[in-house]
Design a protein around this motif. Structure first.
Motif, mmCIF file in Angstrom:
data_model
loop_
_atom_site.group_PDB
_atom_site.id
_atom_site.type_symbol
_atom_site.label_atom_id
_atom_site.label_comp_id
_atom_site.label_asym_id
_atom_site.label_seq_id
_atom_site.Cartn_x
_atom_site.Cartn_y
_atom_site.Cartn_z
ATOM 1 N N UNK A 114 0.955 -1.362 0.003
ATOM 2 C CA UNK A 114 -0.128 0.072 0.022
ATOM 3 C C UNK A 114 0.665 1.356 0.005
ATOM 4 N N UNK A 115 2.114 1.253 0.365
ATOM 5 C CA UNK A 115 3.048 2.126 0.470
ATOM 6 C C UNK A 115 3.444 2.389 -1.034
ATOM 7 N N UNK A 120 8.773 6.781 -3.081
ATOM 8 C CA UNK A 120 9.469 7.267 -1.757
ATOM 9 C C UNK A 120 10.993 7.031 -1.861
ATOM 10 N N UNK A 121 11.554 5.758 -2.550
ATOM 11 C CA UNK A 121 12.768 5.946 -2.875
ATOM 12 C C UNK A 121 13.287 6.775 -3.790
ATOM 13 N N UNK A 122 12.697 7.050 -4.644
ATOM 14 C CA UNK A 122 12.977 8.042 -5.841
ATOM 15 C C UNK A 122 13.068 9.537 -4.970
ATOM 16 N N UNK A 123 12.285 9.827 -4.327
ATOM 17 C CA UNK A 123 12.307 11.131 -3.462
ATOM 18 C C UNK A 123 13.513 11.424 -2.561
ATOM 19 N N UNK A 143 7.432 15.219 1.334
ATOM 20 C CA UNK A 143 7.785 14.474 0.041
ATOM 21 C C UNK A 143 7.474 15.399 -0.978
ATOM 22 N N UNK A 144 8.144 15.834 -2.007
ATOM 23 C CA UNK A 144 7.903 16.825 -2.877
ATOM 24 C C UNK A 144 7.486 16.222 -4.207
#
Length: 171
Positions: A114-115, A120-123, A143-144
């Motif tokens: 669900x995450x 998130x890793x790329x951010x 996170x942008x």
């Protein structure tokens, strides 16, 4: 005397009926049904196999090693939340240990379907986040990336112990 007992009995029953109706109405006002939240989403994740599920709180607790543990919560009434909270029994300086914190968050984000693990890793890898320092021990990370900006938040708190949380919320 019998008349007084009868009146008290009627009052007690009336109050219980009103209370039951209020409780029922409050449950029906929930957008998300807590009764359907189970640990099914964790059952096939080998890395988390030793979790303990607390159904009343809709959370799992996992001991990762001698000093680290993880709590995963899932559910909600007015909003749905999935969160992963890491707990370390000692104080960690955020600035010194930022990569360790980010690595743990990427790890759990990739384990839980669900995450948005890849985003998130790329951010983290591309510096697409902002850090707000509330004080020397408390930080908020936003996170942008527009795909997750409004629904994800990361908090970090370290005093005598350290906790950091990745949370995903649907309103």
């Amino acid at each position: 005397m019998k008349h007084l007992v009868f009146i008290l009995f009627i009052i007690i029953i009336s109050n219980n009926v009103v209370f039951s109706q209020v409780s029922l109405n409050n449950t029906q006002d929930c957008i998300f049904d807590q009764t359907t939240q189970t640990d099914e989403f964790l059952k096939n994740i080998e890395e988390l196999k030793d979790y303990v599920w607390f159904d009343d709180e809709k959370k799992a607790e996992i001991v990762l090693n001698d000093h680290w543990s993880l709590t995963i919560k899932r559910g909600g009434c007015d909003h749905f939340e999935l969160s992963a909270e890491f707990f370390y029994e000692r104080s960690l300086d955020f600035k010194t240990n930022k990569n360790l914190v980010f690595d743990n968050l990427i790890w759990i984000a990739n384990l839980l379907d669900e995450f948005e693990g890849d985003i998130i890793r790329q951010c983290f890898e591309n510096g697409k986040y902002s850090i707000t320092e509330e004080n020397e021990n408390k930080f908020f990370i936003n996170f942008l990336d527009v795909r997750i900006y409004e629904s994800y938040l990361m908090t970090y708190n370290s005093d005598k112990t350290t906790t950091f949380i990745l949370s995903y919320t649907i309103y």
